[in-house]
Structures are given as structure tokens and as C-alpha cells.
Design an enzyme around this catalytic site. Structure first.
Site, PDB file in Angstrom:
ATOM      1  N   LYS A  97       0.861  -1.094  -0.079  1.00  0.00           N
ATOM      2  CA  LYS A  97       0.070   0.176  -0.151  1.00  0.00           C
ATOM      3  C   LYS A  97       1.019   1.096   0.046  1.00  0.00           C
ATOM      4  CE  LYS A  97      -3.512  -2.213   2.778  1.00  0.00           C
ATOM      5  NZ  LYS A  97      -4.416  -1.985   4.073  1.00  0.00           N
ATOM      6  N   ASP A 107       0.575 -11.513   1.261  1.00  0.00           N
ATOM      7  CA  ASP A 107      -1.030 -11.941   0.883  1.00  0.00           C
ATOM      8  C   ASP A 107      -1.036 -10.831  -0.568  1.00  0.00           C
ATOM      9  OD1 ASP A 107      -0.729  -9.899   3.166  1.00  0.00           O
ATOM     10  OD2 ASP A 107      -2.820  -9.516   2.437  1.00  0.00           O
ATOM     11  N   ARG A 177      -2.948 -17.489   7.258  1.00  0.00           N
ATOM     12  CA  ARG A 177      -3.920 -16.841   6.305  1.00  0.00           C
ATOM     13  C   ARG A 177      -3.143 -16.607   5.035  1.00  0.00           C
ATOM     14  NH1 ARG A 177      -8.325 -12.746   7.456  1.00  0.00           N
ATOM     15  NH2 ARG A 177      -6.704 -11.474   7.869  1.00  0.00           N
TER      16      ARG A 177
END
Length: 187
Positions: A97, A107, A177
Site C-alpha cells: 500500500k 498476501d 492466512r
């Protein structure tokens, strides 16, 4: 927003399986609300350079193919403009970002690369396949732990963040995750 997007994608998958028009109509109406005729997308600012926002753009390809709505094609280009200008680390990977400069998060591959690959395949004659490939190679080279085979959660190319190892730039943690998301794109 993320939960609504997940539900919408589940609805889209139901249509793919059942061919029941009510699922397609729901997905189309939901995305149609956000996508304007000129291809801009409500609540989306490409200049945030948030790779997570690119992930949601994947649904646009299928809706464009099924409905033929030109505004979806324009919205695909809107998201691709972010990809084209997404800031990068010195190794060549997308920043996660804008507010996290020089950082690659595991991710982020799942969030950005499938959209990037589909765009390149359908609309750009595969011109940037090597860029996509190199970004995966960099993640494997930099973030993969040689002992466990797991990938570290994040990497700071500048080695300035409080959480990173000052020699390697790596976070101290693995994130299960993100490991799962990575496995979904078959690194």
C-alpha cells in the site's frame, strides 16, 4: 466492504455452478451500483495504491464477459491503471500500500497478481508476464524460510520499519492466512 465483496463473489460462483440467473442478476446489480458509466468505481481511489483493492477487480472480467457492459471493461482499465503505476520495491515488487512504502506482504501476491495476469492475458498480449513471474520469484527468494518452507508475512526493502529484521528486512512472523492465499495461486 470486504464481507459484502466476499458474499458477492460467492453469489457469482453459485451462478457459475447452477446457471440460475438470480445469482448473476444479484452480482450484476451489486457491482453495477459501484461502477459508473465512465469506468470509475465508487469508494475506490487508485492513488491509494492499495494492492488489496486490486483483488476485488477480478469479478469485473467475468461480469464483462457475461453482460458485455462496456462500463465493466472501462472499470477493468481503471483498476489496471493502478497496477501500471503501483509503486515498487527496489527488487521490483509492488508495495502493499502507499501507506506502507517499500513493503511486500505475502498476501499481496494473491491480492494483485491474479488480476494482473488476467488483464495481461485478455487485453495486453501477455506483455508483462515476466514482470509477474519475477515478482513471484522475488517473494520465493526473499520471504521463504529455508528451514521450514514457510513464507514470512512481510518484507521491508528499506529495512526501516520497527517490525523488520534490520539485516534481512523480514518480519519475525509467518502468517497462516497469507500462506493459504499463496497456495491458492500455486506458487
Amino acid at each position: 466492504k470486504a464481507i459484502r465483496r466476499q458474499r458477492q463473489m460467492c453469489i457469482r460462483d453459485r451462478y457459475s455452478i447452477t446457471k440460475d440467473e438470480k445469482y448473476l442478476n444479484f452480482a450484476d446489480e451489486f457491482i453495477d451500483f459501484y461502477v459508473q458509466e465512465d469506468g470509475t468505481i465508487k469508494s475506490y481511489n487508485p492513488e491509494d495504491y492499495n494492492i488489496d483493492n486490486v483483488n476485488a477487480g477480478k469479478v469485473l472480467f467475468e461480469l464483462y464477459n457475461i453482460t458485455g457492459k462496456e462500463k465493466y471493461r472501462k472499470a477493468i482499465d481503471t483498476v489496471y491503471e493502478q497496477v501500471k503505476h503501483q509503486p515498487r520495491t527496489r527488487e521490483g515488487n509492488f508495495w502493499h500500500k502507499k501507506i506502507y512504502p517499500n513493503q511486500v506482504w505475502l498476501d499481496g501476491l494473491y491480492m494483485g497478481q491474479p488480476f494482473y495476469m488476467e488483464y495481461e492475458t485478455k487485453f495486453n498480449k501477455m506483455n508483462n508476464y515476466m514482470d509477474i513471474y519475477r515478482q513471484f520469484c522475488n517473494v520465493e527468494k526473499i520471504l521463504k524460510d529455508k528451514e521450514t518452507g514457510l513464507y514470512y508475512h512481510a518484507y521491508d526493502s528499506s529495512r526501516e520499519m520497527f517490525w523488520c529484521d534490520k539485516e534481512t528486512g523480514l518480519s519475525k512472523n509467518f502468517w497462516l492466512r497469507a500462506e493459504g492465499w499463496l497456495s491458492l495461486i500455486h506458487i
